[in-house]
Design an enzyme around this catalytic site. Structure first.
Site, mmCIF file in Angstrom:
data_model
loop_
_atom_site.group_PDB
_atom_site.id
_atom_site.type_symbol
_atom_site.label_atom_id
_atom_site.label_comp_id
_atom_site.label_asym_id
_atom_site.label_seq_id
_atom_site.Cartn_x
_atom_site.Cartn_y
_atom_site.Cartn_z
ATOM 1 N N ASP A 75 -8.401 1.046 -2.001
ATOM 2 C CA ASP A 75 -7.314 1.852 -1.434
ATOM 3 C C ASP A 75 -7.316 3.212 -2.121
ATOM 4 O O ASP A 75 -8.098 3.449 -3.054
ATOM 5 C CB ASP A 75 -5.981 1.133 -1.626
ATOM 6 N N HIS B 188 -1.923 0.380 -5.234
ATOM 7 C CA HIS B 188 -0.675 1.041 -5.618
ATOM 8 C C HIS B 188 0.464 0.028 -5.689
ATOM 9 O O HIS B 188 0.324 -1.123 -5.280
ATOM 10 C CB HIS B 188 -0.337 2.120 -4.594
ATOM 11 N N HIS C 119 4.285 1.895 -1.230
ATOM 12 C CA HIS C 119 4.529 1.371 0.109
ATOM 13 C C HIS C 119 3.863 -0.001 0.193
ATOM 14 O O HIS C 119 3.133 -0.393 -0.718
ATOM 15 C CB HIS C 119 3.975 2.298 1.201
#
Length: 282
Positions: free
Chosen positions: A8, A104, A116
């Site tokens: 990511d 994250h 998120h």
């Protein structure tokens, strides 16, 4: 050994603003270079430590962020969106372990940079059995259901607690620490590369010695989807698997991580469609 790597962008060092996270953004090319470079570092160290095959899933946004022209030629890369099971597409029991890079913090994490879960425009939080779930937790439940143990995670410092509580055998490498949603402190790139190499070496050793495990959370999974707009909940509440809890929250229950991830993905697509519809109402 056959290794799966899900990569990511928001958890990578030096990536702090939305201006870095989409192809049309002003600083995207810098983030793409960071993503490609650190993917190569991870893959190279995996090969050095006995990997025979490395599959990399480009797992952010449109999922075409890694520069194929600059990617280590030994790597097989999965790119493009949408695709089934998104960040863990094509993961199956033939893999010996899953590694995560650039992950994250979960939606709802205070000070988590670019925090998120799956779709920041759609979900303000996703909870599984009352636990605030990150993409790391959701994807690891899916991987574990396929029989693939979790071995390595490099990303935002705010994921450390999840690793310690739910997957303490996993090698964790912090890449940055959030100061605010749009700010973080990151070590220098040479420090990051060294830490990733050391972490991958340790993780590969654990894989060889069967010291990595599957993530287990009590079933059934009671999944609460908290949407940013009640209109999305309005659109989805008639789905017979859903229970409406309040204006913004739907809940469903399942014994399958595969089904859980599929439902979340469908809700994400529906939510994105509604956001596009709202943007085009004139």
């Amino acid at each position: 050994m056959k290794i799966y790597v899900s990569v990511d962008i928001e958890g990578l060092p030096g990536v702090v603003l939305p201006t870095m996270t989409a192809p049309w953004s002003s600083q995207f090319q810098r983030a793409s270079r960071i993503m490609t470079r650190l993917t190569n570092v991870l893959a190279d160290e995996a090969f050095r430590n006995g990997a025979s095959e490395v599959y990399v899933a480009d797992s952010h946004g449109l999922m075409t962020n890694i520069d194929y022209l600059e990617l280590d030629g030994r790597v097989n890369i999965i790119q493009g969106y949408p695709r089934a099971f998104s960040m863990v597409s094509l993961l199956d029991s033939t893999f010996n372990a899953i590694f995560y890079l650039g992950y994250h913090s979960a939606a709802g994490t205070p000070h988590g940079t670019l925090e998120h879960t799956y779709n920041g425009r759609v979900f303000s939080e996703i909870r599984v059995n009352g636990i605030r779930a990150s993409e790391y937790i959701l994807n690891s439940l899916y991987a574990s259901e396929q029989g693939v143990p979790v071995a390595f995670l490099a990303g935002d410092e705010y994921l450390r607690k999840e690793v310690e509580v739910y997957t303490p055998w996993v090698v964790f490498v912090p890449l940055k620490k959030g100061v605010s949603r749009y700010s973080a402190i990151s070590p220098g790139l040479s420090q990051i590369e060294k830490a990733i190499r050391e972490g991958v070496t340790e993780a590969m050793s654990k894989v060889k010695e069967n010291k990595v495990k599957l993530l287990e959370i009590t079933k059934p999974y009671k999944v609460e989807l908290v949407f940013r707009d009640s209109l999305i909940a309005d659109a989805l509440e008639e789905w017979d698997i859903m229970e409406r809890l309040d204006a913004y929250t739907l809940r469903f229950t399942t014994d399958s991580a595969r089904k859980m991830l599929a439902i979340i993905s469908i809700c994400s697509l529906v939510g994105s469609g509604i956001e596009s519809l709202k943007a085009n109402i004139r």
